[in-house]
Design an enzyme around this catalytic site. Sequence first.
Site, PDB file in Angstrom:
ATOM      1  N   LEU A   1       0.820  -1.210   0.000  1.00  0.00           N
ATOM      2  CA  LEU A   1       0.000   0.000   0.000  1.00  0.00           C
ATOM      3  C   LEU A   1       0.855   1.262   0.000  1.00  0.00           C
ATOM      4  O   LEU A   1       0.517   2.254  -0.628  1.00  0.00           O
ATOM      5  CB  LEU A   1      -0.915   0.016   1.226  1.00  0.00           C
ATOM      6  CG  LEU A   1      -2.073  -0.981   1.242  1.00  0.00           C
ATOM      7  CD1 LEU A   1      -2.773  -0.950   2.589  1.00  0.00           C
ATOM      8  CD2 LEU A   1      -3.064  -0.676   0.125  1.00  0.00           C
ATOM      9  N   GLY A   2       1.954   1.225   0.721  1.00  0.00           N
ATOM     10  CA  GLY A   2       2.809   2.401   0.795  1.00  0.00           C
ATOM     11  C   GLY A   2       4.068   2.092   1.570  1.00  0.00           C
ATOM     12  O   GLY A   2       4.147   1.089   2.283  1.00  0.00           O
TER      13      GLY A   2
ATOM     14  N   GLY B   1      10.403   5.988   5.074  1.00  0.00           N
ATOM     15  CA  GLY B   1      11.669   5.778   5.747  1.00  0.00           C
ATOM     16  C   GLY B   1      11.594   4.900   6.971  1.00  0.00           C
ATOM     17  O   GLY B   1      12.593   4.319   7.366  1.00  0.00           O
TER      18      GLY B   1
ATOM     19  N   LYS C   1       1.388  -3.003   8.970  1.00  0.00           N
ATOM     20  CA  LYS C   1       2.494  -2.042   8.956  1.00  0.00           C
ATOM     21  C   LYS C   1       3.731  -2.722   9.512  1.00  0.00           C
ATOM     22  O   LYS C   1       3.735  -3.205  10.647  1.00  0.00           O
ATOM     23  CB  LYS C   1       2.155  -0.810   9.789  1.00  0.00           C
ATOM     24  CG  LYS C   1       3.329   0.158   9.915  1.00  0.00           C
ATOM     25  CD  LYS C   1       2.926   1.437  10.632  1.00  0.00           C
ATOM     26  CE  LYS C   1       1.952   2.208   9.794  1.00  0.00           C
ATOM     27  NZ  LYS C   1       2.349   3.601   9.591  1.00  0.00           N
TER      28      LYS C   1
ATOM     29  N   ASP D   1       2.682  12.452  16.296  1.00  0.00           N
ATOM     30  CA  ASP D   1       2.934  12.691  14.869  1.00  0.00           C
ATOM     31  C   ASP D   1       1.629  13.037  14.151  1.00  0.00           C
ATOM     32  O   ASP D   1       1.295  12.460  13.123  1.00  0.00           O
ATOM     33  CB  ASP D   1       3.591  11.469  14.229  1.00  0.00           C
ATOM     34  CG  ASP D   1       4.239  11.790  12.878  1.00  0.00           C
ATOM     35  OD1 ASP D   1       4.509  12.986  12.618  1.00  0.00           O
ATOM     36  OD2 ASP D   1       4.466  10.859  12.089  1.00  0.00           O
TER      37      ASP D   1
ATOM     38  N   LYS E   1      -0.607  14.893  11.735  1.00  0.00           N
ATOM     39  CA  LYS E   1      -0.379  15.602  10.473  1.00  0.00           C
ATOM     40  C   LYS E   1      -1.458  15.162   9.492  1.00  0.00           C
ATOM     41  O   LYS E   1      -2.150  14.158   9.721  1.00  0.00           O
ATOM     42  CB  LYS E   1       1.010  15.279   9.917  1.00  0.00           C
ATOM     43  CG  LYS E   1       1.232  13.791   9.647  1.00  0.00           C
ATOM     44  CD  LYS E   1       2.652  13.535   9.190  1.00  0.00           C
ATOM     45  CE  LYS E   1       2.898  12.033   8.997  1.00  0.00           C
ATOM     46  NZ  LYS E   1       4.289  11.771   8.605  1.00  0.00           N
TER      47      LYS E   1
ATOM     48  N   ALA F   1      -1.419  13.587   6.708  1.00  0.00           N
ATOM     49  CA  ALA F   1      -1.285  12.238   6.168  1.00  0.00           C
ATOM     50  C   ALA F   1      -1.786  11.178   7.139  1.00  0.00           C
ATOM     51  O   ALA F   1      -2.117  10.063   6.734  1.00  0.00           O
ATOM     52  CB  ALA F   1       0.175  11.959   5.805  1.00  0.00           C
ATOM     53  N   ASN F   2      -1.857  11.505   8.427  1.00  0.00           N
ATOM     54  CA  ASN F   2      -2.355  10.562   9.431  1.00  0.00           C
ATOM     55  C   ASN F   2      -3.819  10.797   9.785  1.00  0.00           C
ATOM     56  O   ASN F   2      -4.339  10.177  10.707  1.00  0.00           O
ATOM     57  CB  ASN F   2      -1.503  10.641  10.705  1.00  0.00           C
ATOM     58  CG  ASN F   2      -0.179   9.914  10.546  1.00  0.00           C
ATOM     59  OD1 ASN F   2      -0.046   9.036   9.706  1.00  0.00           O
ATOM     60  ND2 ASN F   2       0.798  10.295  11.347  1.00  0.00           N
TER      61      ASN F   2
END
Length: 519
Positions: A65-66, A69, A88, A182, A184, A186-187
């Site tokens: 899926l993605g 880093g 994940k 974290d 943001k 994207a989350n």
Amino acid sequence: MGTAGSAMECLKCHTPLPDGSKFCYACGADVTGGGTMRSDSSGTEGLMQKLQRLVEGKYKVERLLGKGGMGAVFLAHDLTLEREVAIKVLPPDISMDAQIVKRFQQEAKTAAKLDHTNIIPIYRVESDGGLNYFVMKYIAGTSLEDVLDQKQQLTIDYIQRVLWEAACALGHAHQRGVVHRDVKPANIMFDHDGRVMLTDFGISKALQAASGFTGTGMIIGTPHYMAPEQAKGGVVDGRADQYSLAVVGYRMITGELPYTGDSVHTILYKHIFEEMPRISAKRELVPEFLSLAIGRAMSKEPDQRFATMEEFATAVWPEQPVTAPKPGEKTKGRRLPPAPARTATADAPTEVTTAPTTPIPRAGMAIPAAQRERSPLGMVIGALVVVALGAGGYLALGRKPAAPPPAPQASQPPAPPPVAVVHDTVRVAATPPPAPARRQSAPPAAPAAQGFITVNSEPPGTVFIDGRDVGSVPVIEEPVSVGRHTIRVERPGFKTKTETIDVPANNPVRRRYVLDPEG
């Protein structure tokens, strides 16, 4: 990652980089492809095969899926419950020391206990065969980052709803001792009904544990959204998440980030020392109460922010006030009463059936909103300290481009998302934070007066004070004796900068140097 001869290019901002670079000096993106997880397809395929061997009989790993880093996310099929899940996988080079694995498990399982309709649940946490991985609910929707990438002005109603639901989810986590670290765009995901779904809860802290770093020895977060106290490597609580969500709100309102720069160092420096640009200067007709709420939540000093996420949620959407449940109060599943003036709880934010009853609109969709008058909330900006840092990478779920939060029709299944690389989260190595509360109040008389020196440079260099190596920039409030001192900044390939300064007592001297290339 593009290459041309000996040159590289950042996939995030397309800045040309020297060959062999690990991080983009402009945006902080990890350009290594994830440590030992190579960016090429063979490396990803090998990781996928290894994961499949470990979960054989439980899950069928279908596709990537993605990746980023700090790991990769795979779509898999749960063979027992016959449902799609996302797995994940953290980098394979994470230490597998028994004590470190135990800490990783503890942090991850704490996050997995969160049960909230605006939080993507974690089903399983494993450390097996050299891999640390999470099994999570698969959300086929899009992310707020995708919406913002469309560069369309968002309606105030949309912004309020997203911030309110995200704040309620964070409040639920904070009540249970979990800080996201974290937050943001994207989350912040959206399901097929347009409901906000926060992902990666607690994974930053679990990653710290898996990496073998203590809480003050490693910072994991995204520079553009990182709270000042987080950037300096200090103690972080839920108010850091509040700051990050306020930055998200600022970007949703104005279409811009409040702080930008040509390096991670510069961005973090601005978060610490520069006032937030005024929202009214970026966009007209923004309700004053909303601008004030964002400003207060972005105060430099945590004590000047809202005490809880529930207070922040109420401030951004006063028509839907929220209070944190009292200790021992069981509120799960409670729905708001019809009267909008009544108080809801953070444990059931998305079960609200009162106005507005429509799902989160598509980006730019106009929704009539009554003019609101609210008492102003004070905004206080404090100053905190940044500690020397380095950079690394971390992962958010892969996302599909060009798809805003859809209306709640289930008749149009989303197209398979392409492989996405997430670049904007960094891992920051930090030295121990300076002595606490140095600026809070006048301390008792010290035996001798002391001064402080703050140094930054572009590009980043190594700082020497009176010939003593004090580390890479930014060097923030380095304690020195009152009097004359010599600052020297060095970087290979660049001319050395030297300056002699007079340092007074209790009045920090700040210097920023631009290093000139040799030759």
